[in-house]
Design a protein around this motif. Sequence first.
Motif, PDB file in Angstrom:
ATOM      1  N   GLY A  12       0.797  -1.223   0.000  1.00 39.21           N
ATOM      2  CA  GLY A  12       0.000   0.000   0.000  1.00 39.21           C
ATOM      3  C   GLY A  12       0.829   1.271   0.000  1.00 39.21           C
ATOM      4  N   GLU A  13       1.776   1.372   0.949  1.00 37.76           N
ATOM      5  CA  GLU A  13       2.573   2.593   1.027  1.00 37.76           C
ATOM      6  C   GLU A  13       3.907   2.473   0.298  1.00 37.76           C
ATOM      7  OE1 GLU A  13       2.266   4.556   5.147  1.00 37.76           O
ATOM      8  OE2 GLU A  13       1.583   2.513   5.536  1.00 37.76           O
ATOM      9  N   VAL A  14       4.502   1.314   0.417  1.00 37.14           N
ATOM     10  CA  VAL A  14       5.802   1.082  -0.242  1.00 37.14           C
ATOM     11  C   VAL A  14       5.750  -0.271  -0.947  1.00 37.14           C
ATOM     12  CG1 VAL A  14       8.279   0.682   0.123  1.00 37.14           C
ATOM     13  CG2 VAL A  14       7.103   2.447   1.457  1.00 37.14           C
ATOM     14  N   LYS A  15       6.203  -0.318  -2.181  1.00 40.11           N
ATOM     15  CA  LYS A  15       6.306  -1.585  -2.914  1.00 40.11           C
ATOM     16  C   LYS A  15       7.754  -2.077  -2.854  1.00 40.11           C
ATOM     17  CE  LYS A  15       2.626  -0.033  -5.997  1.00 40.11           C
ATOM     18  NZ  LYS A  15       1.557  -0.281  -5.004  1.00 40.11           N
ATOM     19  N   VAL A  16       7.902  -3.403  -2.788  1.00 41.03           N
ATOM     20  CA  VAL A  16       9.237  -3.989  -2.596  1.00 41.03           C
ATOM     21  C   VAL A  16       9.449  -5.105  -3.623  1.00 41.03           C
ATOM     22  CG1 VAL A  16      10.758  -5.250  -0.999  1.00 41.03           C
ATOM     23  CG2 VAL A  16       9.208  -3.466  -0.110  1.00 41.03           C
ATOM     24  N   ILE A  17      10.629  -5.104  -4.213  1.00 43.13           N
ATOM     25  CA  ILE A  17      11.001  -6.198  -5.121  1.00 43.13           C
ATOM     26  C   ILE A  17      12.420  -6.667  -4.797  1.00 43.13           C
ATOM     27  CG2 ILE A  17      11.889  -4.676  -6.964  1.00 43.13           C
ATOM     28  CD1 ILE A  17      10.576  -6.734  -8.976  1.00 43.13           C
ATOM     29  N   GLY A  18      12.646  -7.968  -4.911  1.00 42.03           N
ATOM     30  CA  GLY A  18      13.967  -8.535  -4.631  1.00 42.03           C
ATOM     31  C   GLY A  18      14.637  -9.046  -5.898  1.00 42.03           C
ATOM     32  N   PHE A  19      15.574  -9.980  -5.698  1.00 42.23           N
ATOM     33  CA  PHE A  19      16.321 -10.562  -6.818  1.00 42.23           C
ATOM     34  C   PHE A  19      16.790 -11.938  -6.381  1.00 42.23           C
ATOM     35  CE2 PHE A  19      18.779  -9.042 -10.707  1.00 42.23           C
ATOM     36  CZ  PHE A  19      19.278 -10.290 -11.053  1.00 42.23           C
ATOM     37  N   ASP A  20      16.441 -12.977  -7.086  1.00 41.61           N
ATOM     38  CA  ASP A  20      16.890 -14.363  -6.871  1.00 41.61           C
ATOM     39  C   ASP A  20      15.750 -15.383  -6.943  1.00 41.61           C
ATOM     40  OD1 ASP A  20      19.563 -13.799  -6.537  1.00 41.61           O
ATOM     41  OD2 ASP A  20      19.498 -13.872  -4.343  1.00 41.61           O
ATOM     42  N   ASP A  21      14.568 -14.982  -6.485  1.00 46.01           N
ATOM     43  CA  ASP A  21      13.450 -15.918  -6.335  1.00 46.01           C
ATOM     44  C   ASP A  21      13.836 -17.149  -5.508  1.00 46.01           C
ATOM     45  OD1 ASP A  21      10.793 -16.627  -6.493  1.00 46.01           O
ATOM     46  OD2 ASP A  21      11.007 -17.698  -8.379  1.00 46.01           O
ATOM     47  N   VAL A  22      14.191 -16.918  -4.255  1.00 46.16           N
ATOM     48  CA  VAL A  22      14.439 -18.038  -3.343  1.00 46.16           C
ATOM     49  C   VAL A  22      13.093 -18.680  -3.010  1.00 46.16           C
ATOM     50  CG1 VAL A  22      16.517 -16.941  -2.432  1.00 46.16           C
ATOM     51  CG2 VAL A  22      14.341 -16.670  -1.208  1.00 46.16           C
ATOM     52  N   PRO A  23      13.109 -19.951  -2.584  1.00 46.84           N
ATOM     53  CA  PRO A  23      11.842 -20.667  -2.395  1.00 46.84           C
ATOM     54  C   PRO A  23      10.872 -19.971  -1.429  1.00 46.84           C
ATOM     55  CG  PRO A  23      13.680 -22.206  -2.334  1.00 46.84           C
ATOM     56  CD  PRO A  23      14.279 -20.839  -2.383  1.00 46.84           C
ATOM     57  N   GLU A  24      11.403 -19.300  -0.416  1.00 45.38           N
ATOM     58  CA  GLU A  24      10.540 -18.673   0.592  1.00 45.38           C
ATOM     59  C   GLU A  24       9.717 -17.518   0.018  1.00 45.38           C
ATOM     60  OE1 GLU A  24      13.672 -19.527   1.049  1.00 45.38           O
ATOM     61  OE2 GLU A  24      13.355 -21.098   2.531  1.00 45.38           O
ATOM     62  N   SER A  25      10.219 -16.884  -1.042  1.00 39.68           N
ATOM     63  CA  SER A  25       9.627 -15.622  -1.483  1.00 39.68           C
ATOM     64  C   SER A  25       8.150 -15.739  -1.838  1.00 39.68           C
ATOM     65  CB  SER A  25      10.430 -15.064  -2.666  1.00 39.68           C
ATOM     66  OG  SER A  25      11.745 -14.765  -2.239  1.00 39.68           O
ATOM     67  N   ALA A  26       7.762 -16.886  -2.382  1.00 40.90           N
ATOM     68  CA  ALA A  26       6.370 -17.073  -2.780  1.00 40.90           C
ATOM     69  C   ALA A  26       5.437 -17.219  -1.570  1.00 40.90           C
ATOM     70  CB  ALA A  26       6.237 -18.304  -3.678  1.00 40.90           C
ATOM     71  N   TYR A  27       5.988 -17.522  -0.391  1.00 33.66           N
ATOM     72  CA  TYR A  27       5.164 -17.834   0.781  1.00 33.66           C
ATOM     73  C   TYR A  27       5.159 -16.745   1.836  1.00 33.66           C
ATOM     74  CZ  TYR A  27       4.690 -22.393  -1.272  1.00 33.66           C
ATOM     75  OH  TYR A  27       4.367 -23.409  -2.126  1.00 33.66           O
ATOM     76  N   LEU A  28       5.975 -15.714   1.647  1.00 43.25           N
ATOM     77  CA  LEU A  28       5.969 -14.622   2.618  1.00 43.25           C
ATOM     78  C   LEU A  28       4.619 -13.925   2.582  1.00 43.25           C
ATOM     79  CD1 LEU A  28       9.462 -13.067   1.798  1.00 43.25           C
ATOM     80  CD2 LEU A  28       8.881 -14.597   3.697  1.00 43.25           C
ATOM     81  N   VAL A  29       4.323 -13.181   3.654  1.00 42.49           N
ATOM     82  CA  VAL A  29       3.112 -12.358   3.710  1.00 42.49           C
ATOM     83  C   VAL A  29       3.562 -10.919   3.908  1.00 42.49           C
ATOM     84  CG1 VAL A  29       0.915 -11.946   4.868  1.00 42.49           C
ATOM     85  CG2 VAL A  29       1.880 -14.284   4.784  1.00 42.49           C
ATOM     86  N   PRO A  30       3.464 -10.051   2.909  1.00 42.20           N
ATOM     87  CA  PRO A  30       3.046 -10.329   1.532  1.00 42.20           C
ATOM     88  C   PRO A  30       4.117 -11.123   0.781  1.00 42.20           C
ATOM     89  CG  PRO A  30       3.927  -8.112   1.655  1.00 42.20           C
ATOM     90  CD  PRO A  30       3.906  -8.646   3.069  1.00 42.20           C
ATOM     91  N   SER A  31       3.658 -11.895  -0.218  1.00 42.89           N
ATOM     92  CA  SER A  31       4.606 -12.624  -1.058  1.00 42.89           C
ATOM     93  C   SER A  31       5.472 -11.615  -1.821  1.00 42.89           C
ATOM     94  CB  SER A  31       3.861 -13.547  -2.015  1.00 42.89           C
ATOM     95  OG  SER A  31       2.950 -12.818  -2.815  1.00 42.89           O
ATOM     96  N   LEU A  32       6.719 -12.013  -2.065  1.00 44.71           N
ATOM     97  CA  LEU A  32       7.728 -11.077  -2.564  1.00 44.71           C
ATOM     98  C   LEU A  32       7.890 -11.147  -4.082  1.00 44.71           C
ATOM     99  CD1 LEU A  32      10.096  -9.084  -1.877  1.00 44.71           C
ATOM    100  CD2 LEU A  32      11.566 -11.127  -1.719  1.00 44.71           C
ATOM    101  N   VAL A  41      13.172 -11.064  -9.161  1.00 44.76           N
ATOM    102  CA  VAL A  41      13.729 -11.442 -10.457  1.00 44.76           C
ATOM    103  C   VAL A  41      14.178 -12.892 -10.345  1.00 44.76           C
ATOM    104  CG1 VAL A  41      15.560 -11.020 -12.138  1.00 44.76           C
ATOM    105  CG2 VAL A  41      14.487  -9.088 -10.936  1.00 44.76           C
ATOM    106  N   ASP A  42      13.688 -13.709 -11.234  1.00 50.97           N
ATOM    107  CA  ASP A  42      14.023 -15.131 -11.218  1.00 50.97           C
ATOM    108  C   ASP A  42      15.047 -15.429 -12.303  1.00 50.97           C
ATOM    109  OD1 ASP A  42      14.057 -17.890 -11.117  1.00 50.97           O
ATOM    110  OD2 ASP A  42      12.185 -18.107 -12.236  1.00 50.97           O
ATOM    111  N   PRO A  43      16.322 -15.581 -11.899  1.00 53.74           N
ATOM    112  CA  PRO A  43      17.292 -16.072 -12.880  1.00 53.74           C
ATOM    113  C   PRO A  43      17.031 -17.574 -12.951  1.00 53.74           C
ATOM    114  CG  PRO A  43      18.374 -15.778 -10.766  1.00 53.74           C
ATOM    115  CD  PRO A  43      16.919 -15.462 -10.561  1.00 53.74           C
ATOM    116  N   ASP A  44      17.377 -18.201 -13.999  1.00 55.18           N
ATOM    117  CA  ASP A  44      17.041 -19.619 -14.120  1.00 55.18           C
ATOM    118  C   ASP A  44      18.154 -20.447 -13.457  1.00 55.18           C
ATOM    119  OD1 ASP A  44      16.500 -22.231 -14.972  1.00 55.18           O
ATOM    120  OD2 ASP A  44      15.535 -21.496 -16.797  1.00 55.18           O
ATOM    121  N   HIS A  45      17.961 -20.725 -12.142  1.00 53.27           N
ATOM    122  CA  HIS A  45      19.007 -21.414 -11.380  1.00 53.27           C
ATOM    123  C   HIS A  45      19.385 -22.763 -11.988  1.00 53.27           C
ATOM    124  CE1 HIS A  45      17.266 -18.782  -8.192  1.00 53.27           C
ATOM    125  NE2 HIS A  45      18.527 -18.654  -7.877  1.00 53.27           N
TER     126      HIS A  45
END
Lengths: 336, 336
Positions: free
Chosen positions: B267-287, B290-294
């Motif tokens: 809502g106030e701040v948007k956040v993006i990471g880099f790596d797509d670690v397995p946890e990222s899809a399950y965080l609240v909010p989900s993260l 950038v998904d490099p093809d590991h």
Amino acid sequence: MTTIQDVARAAGVSAMTVSNVINGHPNVRPATRERVMAAMTRLDYRVNVAARNLRKGRTGTIGLAVPEIDRPYYGRLAAALIAAAARHGLRVAVEQTGAVRENELAALSLSRNRLYDGLILSTVGLGPADADRLRTDHPLVILGERIFGGPVDHVAMPNVDGAHAATRHLIDRGCRRIALVCGPLAGETDVSGLRHSGYTRALTEAGLPVQPDLVRTVDRLTMAAGAAAARELAFGGRGVDGVFCVTDTVALGVLRGLADCGVRVPGEVKVIGFDDVPESAYLVPSLSTVDPDHDLMAARAVDLLVQRIERPGQALERQEFVSPFRVVARESTAAD
Amino acid sequence: MTTIQDVARAAGVSAMTVSNVINGHPNVRPATRERVMAAMTRLDYRVNVAARNLRKGRTGTIGLAVPEIDRPYYGRLAAALIAAAARHGLRVAVEQTGAVRENELAALSLSRNRLYDGLILSTVGLGPADADRLRTDHPLVILGERIFGGPVDHVAMPNVDGAHAATRHLIDRGCRRIALVCGPLAGETDVSGLRHSGYTRALTEAGLPVQPDLVRTVDRLTMAAGAAAARELAFGGRGVDGVFCVTDTVALGVLRGLADCGVRVPGEVKVIGFDDVPESAYLVPSLSTVDPDHDLMAARAVDLLVQRIERPGQALERQEFVSPFRVVARESTAAD
């Protein structure tokens, strides 16, 4: 051909120091190590480590067989084991077994075949029926679950007592309808079975009923399975007010699943995990959990293995070490 | 003494099949493998793998040097590399360098000394000045950052383009004051420097100013550092409405730090990471990330190394592979 003495002379150190650098011994000062390595590079010195190890009948490498290195629990453990092995001048080769029995047996076989000086095996697939396969004629330490009464050294998690303490913590925080999310309950010998028995013991001691419909078993202890189990529990109208998850990874999924259903944690449901993976302290809400002492477990496992490696053929008494633990109370079980 | 022929006869297979089982080749059927292993156990067959490898001048093991195996990014990568190496019948010994230059050089030295058949080095501590140390006389693949123009095979992350796409994604979602949380900016040759340049390029292309006070550098790319950086940004009155974090691990800390300050994401701040670690899809909010093809990176790194191992002394052309990537949009950058 350059000799170790040439390198020692060029670096202004003893041949023993050069040897220590080559073997990765920890007690070499960084500046000295750097000087020796520069001399080795300059003189193009090569020691054939494989040949040298062969003379000693050793590889200088121990095997570590874990189900999956990218699960946070195994990553944490592997990091501690690799660090502990490095203190003994040993390297660690990591095998991933996928929790498949056949692959665990293959890792044992490779170790017996002298590819490794010894093996640390975190087994999921092997059961008591495989005890005769775990012969002690090659260094082996079983790490993690407390399944074998066999003749093998064992570093165990505090499964029953840790689960008991986690469940007790939920009860102390006011929970009365406490669900358990765990793996298949094939018996009381695997991690889920052991933690299930700690859970039921805590409920019984507190005079709470043990209700089978509050025990959700999932095929694999993944985040996805935890999320699905939580959605089932939340929609089931079971009035659950607490969830003990057999691992932090499952708990991470449970937190996600509860959020998907609009269930507030810890307001409506409190959640506790087991393992204290690094992420748990940073989740929102942060995750209460049971912290087994990973570094201590790793150090003991390597120590036991090194004892076996250094005294080949000696009949050492079988050793068992159960790690101490503590309950880490965080936001996910905070009192209202 | 039991021979390989004895085992083959007992298991009803060819000697070649027994050899394949010993070497961990993937194309043996599970039932056959189990039968061969049972026969090996029954007949107490041992092959001295170390001796056999010595005859071939090989160890059957490749080294993987990473900073820390318990960071999700390296755990994910190691899992993929170990699986890729297993498909070539190679085992992987994991060295932890702690991102220390001296330890990275030590890993190189061990590999040169024939402890490994080759080395995959994920370097943080080495810089362009070390290029002359990266001689090609022993199989080596640099994995991860794109720092060396030297004579070494290289599998690189899409650092600049991935960072550009992540920043562009925030701009597309309406962010105008976008912070960057990254490691020390020593130059444009390390991961933070490269991703910083992708970030500034995206801002410039969009006509947005590049403001130094929105770039927060942290000493180590940890969750703790991310949380601290977010608290500074949130309290700084800078009106930040988006944060690009150089890794998911840092982003996990940033999400925690923003929650500590009562700042709502997205809502106030948007956040993006880099790596797509397995946890990222399950965080609240989900993260979002950038998904490099590991898996592709891992497979290419092992393929390149195996080419070098199998053609020793041949002058192969230096190869470079930059992984493709995709932006994964999740809740942390959802439109209002």
